[in-house]
Design a protein around this motif. Structure first.
Motif, PDB file in Angstrom:
ATOM      1  N   PRO A 158     -15.193  13.224   0.926  1.00 18.54           N
ATOM      2  CA  PRO A 158     -14.597  12.433  -0.161  1.00 18.54           C
ATOM      3  C   PRO A 158     -13.136  12.745  -0.479  1.00 18.54           C
ATOM      4  CG  PRO A 158     -16.756  13.245  -0.795  1.00 18.54           C
ATOM      5  CD  PRO A 158     -16.416  13.889   0.509  1.00 18.54           C
ATOM      6  N   THR A 159     -12.646  13.904  -0.106  1.00 14.35           N
ATOM      7  CA  THR A 159     -11.257  14.243  -0.441  1.00 14.35           C
ATOM      8  C   THR A 159     -10.267  13.907   0.669  1.00 14.35           C
ATOM      9  OG1 THR A 159     -11.585  16.511   0.366  1.00 14.35           O
ATOM     10  CG2 THR A 159     -11.979  16.097  -1.993  1.00 14.35           C
ATOM     11  N   SER A 160     -10.725  13.313   1.743  1.00 12.62           N
ATOM     12  CA  SER A 160      -9.841  12.961   2.858  1.00 12.62           C
ATOM     13  C   SER A 160      -9.082  11.673   2.567  1.00 12.62           C
ATOM     14  CB  SER A 160     -10.650  12.774   4.137  1.00 12.62           C
ATOM     15  OG  SER A 160     -11.272  13.973   4.501  1.00 12.62           O
ATOM     16  N   THR A 161      -7.887  11.597   3.109  1.00 12.88           N
ATOM     17  CA  THR A 161      -7.038  10.415   2.928  1.00 12.88           C
ATOM     18  C   THR A 161      -7.521   9.287   3.838  1.00 12.88           C
ATOM     19  OG1 THR A 161      -5.154  11.809   2.392  1.00 12.88           O
ATOM     20  CG2 THR A 161      -4.687   9.552   3.041  1.00 12.88           C
ATOM     21  N   THR A 162      -7.705   8.118   3.233  1.00 16.08           N
ATOM     22  CA  THR A 162      -8.126   6.935   3.978  1.00 16.08           C
ATOM     23  C   THR A 162      -6.937   6.052   4.334  1.00 16.08           C
ATOM     24  OG1 THR A 162     -10.226   6.959   2.825  1.00 16.08           O
ATOM     25  CG2 THR A 162      -9.628   4.928   3.911  1.00 16.08           C
ATOM     26  N   ALA A 163      -6.011   5.881   3.386  1.00 16.58           N
ATOM     27  CA  ALA A 163      -4.839   5.028   3.617  1.00 16.58           C
ATOM     28  C   ALA A 163      -3.610   5.680   2.988  1.00 16.58           C
ATOM     29  CB  ALA A 163      -5.060   3.646   3.030  1.00 16.58           C
ATOM     30  N   PHE A 164      -2.522   5.645   3.717  1.00 17.48           N
ATOM     31  CA  PHE A 164      -1.246   6.147   3.205  1.00 17.48           C
ATOM     32  C   PHE A 164      -0.550   5.029   2.439  1.00 17.48           C
ATOM     33  CE2 PHE A 164      -1.834   8.558   7.224  1.00 17.48           C
ATOM     34  CZ  PHE A 164      -2.038   9.806   6.655  1.00 17.48           C
ATOM     35  N   ARG A 165      -0.106   5.327   1.239  1.00 16.03           N
ATOM     36  CA  ARG A 165       0.559   4.338   0.395  1.00 16.03           C
ATOM     37  C   ARG A 165       1.959   4.066   0.926  1.00 16.03           C
ATOM     38  NH1 ARG A 165       4.381   3.667  -3.247  1.00 16.03           N
ATOM     39  NH2 ARG A 165       5.133   5.755  -2.811  1.00 16.03           N
ATOM     40  N   GLN A 166       2.295   2.802   1.078  1.00 11.61           N
ATOM     41  CA  GLN A 166       3.654   2.394   1.416  1.00 11.61           C
ATOM     42  C   GLN A 166       4.363   1.866   0.174  1.00 11.61           C
ATOM     43  OE1 GLN A 166       5.106   2.535   4.610  1.00 11.61           O
ATOM     44  NE2 GLN A 166       3.319   3.751   5.082  1.00 11.61           N
ATOM     45  N   SER A 167       3.642   1.064  -0.599  1.00 14.86           N
ATOM     46  CA  SER A 167       4.212   0.470  -1.798  1.00 14.86           C
ATOM     47  C   SER A 167       3.074   0.047  -2.726  1.00 14.86           C
ATOM     48  CB  SER A 167       5.059  -0.741  -1.416  1.00 14.86           C
ATOM     49  OG  SER A 167       5.744  -1.227  -2.526  1.00 14.86           O
ATOM     50  N   ASP A 168       3.334   0.092  -4.032  1.00 10.26           N
ATOM     51  CA  ASP A 168       2.334  -0.336  -4.997  1.00 10.26           C
ATOM     52  C   ASP A 168       3.028  -0.976  -6.188  1.00 10.26           C
ATOM     53  OD1 ASP A 168       2.599   1.753  -7.312  1.00 10.26           O
ATOM     54  OD2 ASP A 168       2.560   2.935  -5.476  1.00 10.26           O
ATOM     55  N   VAL A 169       2.260  -1.693  -7.012  1.00 19.10           N
ATOM     56  CA  VAL A 169       2.841  -2.417  -8.134  1.00 19.10           C
ATOM     57  C   VAL A 169       3.370  -1.471  -9.213  1.00 19.10           C
ATOM     58  CG1 VAL A 169       1.595  -4.555  -7.764  1.00 19.10           C
ATOM     59  CG2 VAL A 169       0.584  -2.791  -9.196  1.00 19.10           C
TER      60      VAL A 169
END
Length: 180
Positions: A158-169
């Motif tokens: 559960p603590t593993s990264t699934t997606a790296f954030r590029q941009s968010d609102v």
């Protein structure tokens, strides 16, 4: 304001193809409402052709923005998508990740998406593929790049990264001074 060069167009389409695939044609081939891409001060705008023609009568120094800003070219010539492109990317996204309500705020504060926060993920999403991040009620929150494929995500802790954030609102608030 000017049209994109061939090199700029290629870099823009490579970046967009990472998120929307062959759906780029839906952005360009709109017979009832034709749109085009224009560059103003290293920023790329997606604008209706009729408005682009009218904007040619405005001096460069007086023109702040035009249409929707998709992103900008860096000094090294790479293209970086901005959060302002989210509406166009989300409507044509090929791969999607839905985040549970407890994962929305961490994502909007600029963190990556963890396995514990993933509600759903599109089937057969490859590793390092551009995805649009949605809330569970289908509101686009941002976009990023998958850290693992769909098959590998199911086996992660559960603590593993699934997606790296590029941009968010959340960037509308965090970067409001430099966004435009």
């Amino acid at each position: 304001m000017r049209p994109l060069t061939d090199v700029e167009t290629e870099r823009l389409f490579e970046k967009l193809a990472n998120y929307i695939g062959r759906n780029i044609t839906h952005l360009i081939d709109r017979p009832t409402d034709p749109h085009c891409f224009r560059v103003q001060k290293d920023r790329v705008y997606y604008v209706r052709e009729s408005i682009a023609r009218l904007a040619t009568s405005v001096a460069k120094a007086n023109l702040l923005s035009l249409g929707t800003c998709l992103g900008k070219f860096t000094k090294t010539g790479k293209f970086k998508l901005h959060v302002t492109a989210l509406d166009h990317i989300a409507s044509h996204a090929k791969y999607k990740v839905w985040v549970k309500p407890n994962g929305e705020m961490p994502f909007l504060y600029g963190n990556n998406v963890l396995k514990a926060h993933v509600g759903r993920i599109s089937e057969d999403t490859p590793e390092h593929q551009g995805v649009v991040i949605y809330s569970m009620n289908d509101t686009p929150l941002g976009f990023g790049v998958t850290a693992r494929s769909t098959h590998e995500v199911r086996r992660l802790d559960p603590t593993s990264t699934t997606a790296f954030r590029q941009s968010d609102v959340g960037e509308y608030l965090r970067d409001e001074d430099t966004l435009f």
